[in-house]
Design an enzyme around this catalytic site. Structure first.
Site, PDB file in Angstrom:
ATOM      1  N   ARG A 155      -4.955   6.041  -9.075  1.00  0.00           N
ATOM      2  CA  ARG A 155      -5.791   6.193  -7.886  1.00  0.00           C
ATOM      3  C   ARG A 155      -7.185   6.677  -8.274  1.00  0.00           C
ATOM      4  O   ARG A 155      -7.328   7.571  -9.122  1.00  0.00           O
ATOM      5  CB  ARG A 155      -5.134   7.218  -6.956  1.00  0.00           C
ATOM      6  CG  ARG A 155      -5.808   7.378  -5.598  1.00  0.00           C
ATOM      7  CD  ARG A 155      -5.757   6.114  -4.788  1.00  0.00           C
ATOM      8  NE  ARG A 155      -6.007   6.348  -3.372  1.00  0.00           N
ATOM      9  CZ  ARG A 155      -6.112   5.344  -2.491  1.00  0.00           C
ATOM     10  NH1 ARG A 155      -6.005   4.077  -2.881  1.00  0.00           N
ATOM     11  NH2 ARG A 155      -6.316   5.602  -1.207  1.00  0.00           N
ATOM     12  N   THR A 188      -5.784  -5.708  -0.078  1.00  0.00           N
ATOM     13  CA  THR A 188      -6.045  -6.162  -1.430  1.00  0.00           C
ATOM     14  C   THR A 188      -4.833  -6.924  -1.963  1.00  0.00           C
ATOM     15  O   THR A 188      -4.523  -7.976  -1.437  1.00  0.00           O
ATOM     16  CB  THR A 188      -6.501  -4.973  -2.294  1.00  0.00           C
ATOM     17  OG1 THR A 188      -5.590  -3.905  -2.113  1.00  0.00           O
ATOM     18  CG2 THR A 188      -7.891  -4.522  -1.900  1.00  0.00           C
ATOM     19  N   SER A 227      -1.815   4.204   1.329  1.00  0.00           N
ATOM     20  CA  SER A 227      -0.576   3.735   1.951  1.00  0.00           C
ATOM     21  C   SER A 227       0.211   2.837   1.008  1.00  0.00           C
ATOM     22  O   SER A 227       1.255   2.298   1.401  1.00  0.00           O
ATOM     23  CB  SER A 227      -0.893   2.937   3.209  1.00  0.00           C
ATOM     24  OG  SER A 227      -1.610   3.726   4.101  1.00  0.00           O
ATOM     25  N   GLY A 265      -2.569  -4.315   2.653  1.00  0.00           N
ATOM     26  CA  GLY A 265      -2.658  -4.266   4.112  1.00  0.00           C
ATOM     27  C   GLY A 265      -3.033  -2.894   4.642  1.00  0.00           C
ATOM     28  O   GLY A 265      -2.723  -2.576   5.794  1.00  0.00           O
ATOM     29  N   GLY A 266      -3.672  -2.054   3.798  1.00  0.00           N
ATOM     30  CA  GLY A 266      -4.082  -0.733   4.278  1.00  0.00           C
ATOM     31  C   GLY A 266      -2.888   0.010   4.857  1.00  0.00           C
ATOM     32  O   GLY A 266      -1.792  -0.013   4.293  1.00  0.00           O
TER      33      GLY A 266
HETATM   34  N1  GLU Z   1      -6.944   1.324   0.237  1.00  0.00           N
HETATM   35  C1  GLU Z   1      -5.674   1.017   0.769  1.00  0.00           C
HETATM   36  C2  GLU Z   1      -4.702   2.141   0.497  1.00  0.00           C
HETATM   37  O1  GLU Z   1      -4.782   2.761  -0.512  1.00  0.00           O
HETATM   38  C3  GLU Z   1      -5.047  -0.167   0.149  1.00  0.00           C
HETATM   39  C4  GLU Z   1      -5.752  -1.410   0.396  1.00  0.00           C
HETATM   40  C5  GLU Z   1      -4.743  -2.516   0.300  1.00  0.00           C
HETATM   41  O2  GLU Z   1      -4.299  -2.817  -0.787  1.00  0.00           O
HETATM   42  O3  GLU Z   1      -4.424  -3.048   1.319  1.00  0.00           O
HETATM   43  O4  GLU Z   1      -3.835   2.382   1.261  1.00  0.00           O
END
Ligand code: GLU
Length: 612
Positions: free
Chosen positions: A116, A418, A486, A506-507
């Site tokens: 992270r 992502t 997440s 997907g956040g």
């Molecule tokens: N930044 C998002 C998180 O750490 C992840 C983004 C993603 O991969 O959807 O939860």
């Protein structure tokens, strides 16, 4: 004992045993037309000798090449991640971070590697607050800024992962990606569209425009996209190692980009510089925390511990669902429990989960059966609770049915998506890996001449400190702190051996998508391809349930009858939740790898050998 047999034994009441037939012969996914798909790009592959699923054919081929050459799952995952940095530069790059879970077949143990991103040491709780207004800067301004860029963790994570679990050096594993970056790849609709949604801000940042808007426009579908800058960067990395970033020249270039983002002065865009300094890169360390673990229907489900909320929230919801009988013949009731359990668990996630190095996270209690029972007790089998609901008290003392105390908090906005990949090898090692720069296009800042974008991961912090007297927020920015994630790369073991691996981007919808796939697979009698393809819905303690259109068509009315207000998921991309990958050990040695059949243009599953 098979998954189906376990589900029968642990879950289905004797009177409902007739349902066994549907569990033994699971529902399968519909056939897909495969429009626009390059030859060889298929969402499901079943076979021997190792398997991979990613969103992208080149990345999956990279993993298979590494496995064929005798590399293990970790080697293949790192190599595939590097190739995704080329072919999916808007979601994955060495300018970002990620989380991995790993099953080590020799030690018969699950590990994690946490890459992270961290906040620079100069960051404070109010660093995103505009002193002129006393409010956090608008979210889209935070996204496209140096301020949102965290110290990239990916290279340190790869280094740790390879030292501990790999068998190849990074230089060797970067070779396939270098080849793709030099020769180029064919631009598909997805790459074009992801460029197009970013085109306006990319155009304002000179190094980004030069790289991703050749001729001032998103590259045309069917054209070849090359990234010689990234090929050179990977070559240098192969030579110099990760120290080039962490304390070396590449690190200084990253810091310069964060502090002077290369905005076209004519653009009139306010791109705030960041707080990162050279020393922040040298101070970065990846971590290897113990995974989370819960038992569910006799299976062991392992996940990513904080700073991700993935493992704790997936685990808590499963613990809560363990208090109910879910019947494949009554999917609406099962979905009601899934949505309600998610609602309560998200309230707890928001209140209690942050970077464990800087805040006290009551992880053991959040994952305890007692807490789950107390929270599950608040679920009315017939009626959805009004949301947002208040968090509970994971304090070790549990009533059979304690009413929630305190105020409810609205879900704070968290960016979209992502990527995620899974790999298994012939020895039975398995990797589930989220690699990310936070959202499509990250911060929009490209390191000049280096061919990669920097993340905007620090927007995963709560940007606005709570008002005086409000509940504390464990996810405020802080020096060296990791923003709460997440991401939920998840491994499921059956009798101590890997059974399933899965995850998705997907956040904040990541957690619910992982849960829904597990529910579909374990409780609702679907095989893994059907479990991934099935329409999705997400309840994150918001007044409405957000869902894909197909979900609304199928279940909207029935769930409305239980008080759920089901609305179309706004995205981005609109109406599409997640882009999952997973794999299942069908029997020892035989693995089925599964990617999305349709979402985001469909993913790519491959195996080393279709036959034994
Ligand atoms: N930044 C998002 C998180 O750490 C992840 C983004 C993603 O991969 O959807 O939860």
């Amino acid at each position: 004992m098979s998954l189906a047999a376990r589900a029968r034994r642990h879950l289905i009441a004797p009177a409902a045993l007739a349902v066994a037939a549907t569990l033994v012969a699971p529902v399968t996914a519909p056939a897909h037309a495969g429009h626009d798909r390059p030859p060889g790009k298929r969402p499901v592959a079943t076979g021997y000798g190792g398997a991979v699923a990613t969103v992208d054919l080149d990345a999956s081929r990279t993993a298979i090449e590494v496995l064929r050459n005798g590399g293990n799952a970790m080697d293949a995952a790192v190599a595939a991640g590097a190739t995704l940095g080329v072919t999916e530069p808007y979601v994955a790059a060495i300018g970002g971070g990620g989380y991995m879970t790993y099953y080590d077949a020799k030690r018969r143990k699950v590990y994690t590697v946490d890459g992270r991103e961290t906040a620079p040491r100069a960051m404070r709780a109010d660093s995103f607050v505009d002193p002129a207004t006393g409010r956090a800067i608008p979210f889209d301004q935070a996204v496209t800024s140096g301020l949102s860029v965290g110290v990239p963790g990916t290279l340190a994570q790869w280094d740790t992962a390879l030292r501990r679990f790999g068998t190849r050096d990074l230089g060797t594993l970067l070779r396939p990606a270098i080849r793709v970056a030099e020769r180029g790849f064919t631009v598909d609709r997805e790459f074009h569209d992801q460029t197009a949604v970013n085109a306006e801000r990319f155009a304002d940042i000179v190094p980004t425009r030069e790289l991703f808007l050749p001729g001032g426009r998103p590259p045309a579908v069917g054209s070849t996209f090359r990234n010689p800058d990234l090929a050179r960067t990977y070559r240098e990395l192969a030579r110099r190692g990760p120290g080039w970033l962490y304390g070396g020249g590449l690190g200084r270039e990253v810091v310069r980009t964060v502090r002077e983002p290369g905005v076209d002065p004519d653009a009139g865009r306010n791109v705030r510089p960041g707080l990162m300094k050279d020393g922040d890169l040298g101070a970065y360390r990846s971590r290897t925390p113990e995974p989370t673990r819960v038992s569910y229907r006799g299976l062991d489900v392992y996940g990513m511990p904080p700073s991700s909320s993935g493992g704790s929230t997936v685990g808590q919801v499963l613990n809560m669902l363990g208090n109910f009988e879910l019947d494949a013949k009554d999917p609406v009731q099962a979905l009601h429990y899934y949505l309600e359990a998610s609602k309560f668990a998200y309230a707890d996630r928001g209140r209690y989960v942050g970077d464990p190095d800087q805040v006290d996270v009551p992880l053991k209690e959040l994952l305890s059966k007692g807490f789950a029972r107390e929270r599950a007790c608040l679920i009315d089998p017939a009626r959805a609770a009004a949301a947002p609901v208040a968090p509970g008290s994971p304090d070790g003392g549990y009533d059979p049915c304690a009413p929630a105390k305190g105020g409810a908090e609205a879900l704070k906005y968290e960016g979209p998506q992502t990527t995620h990949l899974v790999v298994a090898d012939k020895w039975g090692n398995v990797v589930a890996y989220n690699v990310t720069i936070e959202q499509f296009g990250g911060s929009g800042l490209t390191v000049p001449g280096r061919g990669f974008l920097l993340n905007n991961e620090l927007t995963d912090f709560t940007l606005q400190p709570p008002a005086p007297g409000a509940a504390p927020d464990p996810n405020l920015p802080g020096p060296g702190k990791r923003p709460r994630s997440s991401m939920a790369p998840t491994l499921v073991l059956e009798d101590g051996r890997p059974k399933l691996a899965l995850g998705t981007p997907g956040g904040s919808t990541i957690i619910t998508t992982v849960l829904q796939i597990l529910l579909n697979r374990i409780d609702l009698g679907m095989d893994l391809p059907a479990a991934l393809a099935a329409p999705r819905a997400t309840q994150r303690n918001t007044p409405q349930v957000f869902a894909e259109q197909a979900f609304i068509d199928r279940y909207g009315a029935a769930l409305a009858g239980k008080g759920h207000d089901v609305a179309l998921f706004a995205g981005p991309p609109r109406g599409v939740i997640g882009a999952a990958t997973g794999l299942e050990f069908l029997r020892p040695g035989l693995v089925q790898a599964v990617a999305e059949p349709e979402r985001r243009g469909g993913g790519s599953a491959l195996v080393v050998r279709p036959r034994r």
